[in-house]
Scaffold this active site. Sequence first.
Site, PDB file in Angstrom:
ATOM      1  CE  LYS A   1      -2.266  -1.257   3.727  1.00  0.00           C
ATOM      2  NZ  LYS A   1      -1.212  -2.422   3.855  1.00  0.00           N
TER       3      LYS A   1
ATOM      4  NE  ARG B   1      -5.172  -1.745   9.472  1.00  0.00           N
ATOM      5  CZ  ARG B   1      -4.163  -0.505   8.494  1.00  0.00           C
ATOM      6  NH1 ARG B   1      -4.475   0.588   7.933  1.00  0.00           N
ATOM      7  NH2 ARG B   1      -3.239  -1.670   9.054  1.00  0.00           N
TER       8      ARG B   1
ATOM      9  NE  ARG C   1       7.344  -2.377   6.316  1.00  0.00           N
ATOM     10  CZ  ARG C   1       6.057  -2.077   6.528  1.00  0.00           C
ATOM     11  NH1 ARG C   1       5.174  -1.660   5.524  1.00  0.00           N
ATOM     12  NH2 ARG C   1       5.122  -2.848   7.607  1.00  0.00           N
TER      13      ARG C   1
ATOM     14  NE  ARG D   1       5.304  -0.284   9.848  1.00  0.00           N
ATOM     15  CZ  ARG D   1       4.217  -0.763   9.458  1.00  0.00           C
ATOM     16  NH1 ARG D   1       4.285  -0.173   8.244  1.00  0.00           N
ATOM     17  NH2 ARG D   1       3.351  -1.360   9.934  1.00  0.00           N
TER      18      ARG D   1
ATOM     19  NE  ARG E   1       1.561  -5.005  10.856  1.00  0.00           N
ATOM     20  CZ  ARG E   1       2.812  -5.063  10.455  1.00  0.00           C
ATOM     21  NH1 ARG E   1       3.816  -5.498  11.022  1.00  0.00           N
ATOM     22  NH2 ARG E   1       2.547  -4.627   9.099  1.00  0.00           N
TER      23      ARG E   1
HETATM   24  P1  AP5 Z   1       4.617  -2.187   1.525  1.00  0.00           P
HETATM   25  O1  AP5 Z   1       3.929  -0.766   1.211  1.00  0.00           O
HETATM   26  O2  AP5 Z   1       5.460  -0.979   3.165  1.00  0.00           O
HETATM   27  O3  AP5 Z   1       3.120  -2.644   2.381  1.00  0.00           O
HETATM   28  P2  AP5 Z   1       2.232  -2.082   2.900  1.00  0.00           P
HETATM   29  O4  AP5 Z   1       0.839  -2.219   2.577  1.00  0.00           O
HETATM   30  O5  AP5 Z   1       1.577  -0.412   3.198  1.00  0.00           O
HETATM   31  O6  AP5 Z   1       2.187  -2.473   4.725  1.00  0.00           O
HETATM   32  P3  AP5 Z   1       2.080  -2.099   5.912  1.00  0.00           P
HETATM   33  O7  AP5 Z   1       2.708  -3.241   6.821  1.00  0.00           O
HETATM   34  O8  AP5 Z   1       2.135  -0.933   5.993  1.00  0.00           O
HETATM   35  O9  AP5 Z   1       0.719  -1.868   6.394  1.00  0.00           O
HETATM   36  P4  AP5 Z   1      -0.188  -2.171   7.884  1.00  0.00           P
HETATM   37  O10 AP5 Z   1      -1.101  -1.995   6.597  1.00  0.00           O
HETATM   38  O11 AP5 Z   1       0.270  -3.349   8.799  1.00  0.00           O
HETATM   39  O12 AP5 Z   1       0.974  -1.003   8.850  1.00  0.00           O
HETATM   40  P5  AP5 Z   1       0.065   0.447   8.529  1.00  0.00           P
HETATM   41  O13 AP5 Z   1       1.131   1.510   8.565  1.00  0.00           O
HETATM   42  O14 AP5 Z   1      -0.867   0.919   7.493  1.00  0.00           O
HETATM   43  O15 AP5 Z   1       5.406  -2.813   1.434  1.00  0.00           O
HETATM   44  C1  AP5 Z   1       5.991  -3.789   2.100  1.00  0.00           C
HETATM   45  C2  AP5 Z   1       7.542  -4.281   1.780  1.00  0.00           C
HETATM   46  O16 AP5 Z   1       6.977  -5.090   0.321  1.00  0.00           O
HETATM   47  C3  AP5 Z   1       8.410  -3.391   1.577  1.00  0.00           C
HETATM   48  O17 AP5 Z   1       9.716  -4.020   1.565  1.00  0.00           O
HETATM   49  C4  AP5 Z   1       8.576  -2.849  -0.453  1.00  0.00           C
HETATM   50  O18 AP5 Z   1       9.925  -2.954  -0.858  1.00  0.00           O
HETATM   51  C5  AP5 Z   1       8.171  -4.349  -0.696  1.00  0.00           C
HETATM   52  N1  AP5 Z   1       6.905  -4.419  -2.043  1.00  0.00           N
HETATM   53  C6  AP5 Z   1       6.110  -3.680  -1.787  1.00  0.00           C
HETATM   54  N2  AP5 Z   1       5.517  -4.107  -2.898  1.00  0.00           N
HETATM   55  C7  AP5 Z   1       6.463  -5.076  -3.687  1.00  0.00           C
HETATM   56  C8  AP5 Z   1       6.254  -5.269  -4.991  1.00  0.00           C
HETATM   57  N3  AP5 Z   1       5.033  -5.304  -6.238  1.00  0.00           N
HETATM   58  N4  AP5 Z   1       7.286  -6.360  -5.235  1.00  0.00           N
HETATM   59  C9  AP5 Z   1       8.023  -6.018  -4.767  1.00  0.00           C
HETATM   60  N5  AP5 Z   1       8.417  -5.866  -3.641  1.00  0.00           N
HETATM   61  C10 AP5 Z   1       7.300  -5.298  -2.880  1.00  0.00           C
HETATM   62  O19 AP5 Z   1      -0.555   0.193  10.041  1.00  0.00           O
HETATM   63  C11 AP5 Z   1       0.224   0.346  11.263  1.00  0.00           C
HETATM   64  C12 AP5 Z   1      -0.411   0.275  12.614  1.00  0.00           C
HETATM   65  O20 AP5 Z   1      -1.032   1.659  12.601  1.00  0.00           O
HETATM   66  C13 AP5 Z   1      -1.731  -0.880  12.411  1.00  0.00           C
HETATM   67  O21 AP5 Z   1      -1.570  -2.186  13.138  1.00  0.00           O
HETATM   68  C14 AP5 Z   1      -2.664  -0.381  13.638  1.00  0.00           C
HETATM   69  O22 AP5 Z   1      -2.221  -0.502  14.477  1.00  0.00           O
HETATM   70  C15 AP5 Z   1      -2.577   0.911  12.951  1.00  0.00           C
HETATM   71  N6  AP5 Z   1      -3.905   1.653  11.702  1.00  0.00           N
HETATM   72  C16 AP5 Z   1      -3.224   2.564  11.403  1.00  0.00           C
HETATM   73  N7  AP5 Z   1      -4.691   2.585  10.252  1.00  0.00           N
HETATM   74  C17 AP5 Z   1      -5.601   2.274  11.280  1.00  0.00           C
HETATM   75  C18 AP5 Z   1      -7.305   2.811  10.624  1.00  0.00           C
HETATM   76  N8  AP5 Z   1      -7.468   2.626  10.024  1.00  0.00           N
HETATM   77  N9  AP5 Z   1      -7.633   2.324  12.413  1.00  0.00           N
HETATM   78  C19 AP5 Z   1      -7.266   1.368  13.093  1.00  0.00           C
HETATM   79  N10 AP5 Z   1      -5.608   1.015  13.662  1.00  0.00           N
HETATM   80  C20 AP5 Z   1      -4.976   1.725  12.233  1.00  0.00           C
HETATM   81 MG    MG Z   2       2.343   0.787   4.916  1.00  0.00          MG
END
Ligand code: AP5
Ligand code: MG
Length: 215
Positions: free
Chosen positions: A14, A89, A128, A161, A172
């Site tokens: 994402k 979410r 990552r 992270r 998660r």
């Molecule tokens: P990356 O782009 O970093 O993936 P991502 O989908 O953004 O993964 P996240 O871990 O950030 O998602 P998440 O939903 O768990 O975390 P968030 O910060 O939103 O890519 C991942 C890896 O793959 C990277 O190393 C990249 O280089 C590689 N990659 C990507 N695409 C590729 C490709 N095509 N080919 C090869 N490699 C590739 O949330 C964190 C926490 O915050 C949650 O757990 C929760 O506690 C809280 N939170 C956030 N939003 C909310 C909400 N709306 N409600 C409640 N709690 C929330």
């Molecule tokens: Mg992310």
Amino acid sequence: MKNIILMGPPGAGKGTNAKRIASHYGIPHISTGDMFREAIKNKTPLGELANKYISQGLLVPDDVTIGLVKERISLDDCKNGFLLDGFPRSLPQAEALTSIGEEISRPIKYVINIVVPESILVDRISGRRVCKTCGAPYHIRNMKPKVEGICDLCGGELVQRKDDNEETLKARLHEYHKMTEPLISYYKNLGVVYDVDGTKDLDELSKDIAKILGE
Ligand code: AP5
Ligand code: MG
């Protein structure tokens, strides 16, 4: 109006795709995860609260998150579109977003659902690295920075992270399947879901997404 949600499990890509899409269309990239991490870094009351949940891989309470996003997407820079990454979410978040969208005349037009099998997610999360300063994501094999340990964009230090460990990732993924995956049906009923294959190489994936979003 490009009002977009990027949906997908942890590690689906994402954040990585959001940066490309937002800069291509000149719209703000709004990541609730990044907003919470910034608040944690600055030790604000919001950060202290969010950290309790994030460190366990649990969702931050809906009322807190909804308030944050409502305020953000109401700002003037979102008038031609915005890209939500990691929000909504849960069903209450999605329902709140629908009413906010109606209230401020900024309805969701596209939900890009990034599909990636679970076996790949684990490798992506464990490999990552993110920039400590600007949050840009890298991968130790798939997306290496030009200089090891240093962000290409801002020169910041690359770190892992805190929630990218095996135990928190399990929580998660569990939260994703229980709370977030059902939203795909919610948005399918509204006719705005577009699935994309998140295992593709990033340039190819950007082309697929551009076909959906148009000029
Ligand atoms: P990356 O782009 O970093 O993936 P991502 O989908 O953004 O993964 P996240 O871990 O950030 O998602 P998440 O939903 O768990 O975390 P968030 O910060 O939103 O890519 C991942 C890896 O793959 C990277 O190393 C990249 O280089 C590689 N990659 C990507 N695409 C590729 C490709 N095509 N080919 C090869 N490699 C590739 O949330 C964190 C926490 O915050 C949650 O757990 C929760 O506690 C809280 N939170 C956030 N939003 C909310 C909400 N709306 N409600 C409640 N709690 C929330
Ligand atoms: Mg992310």
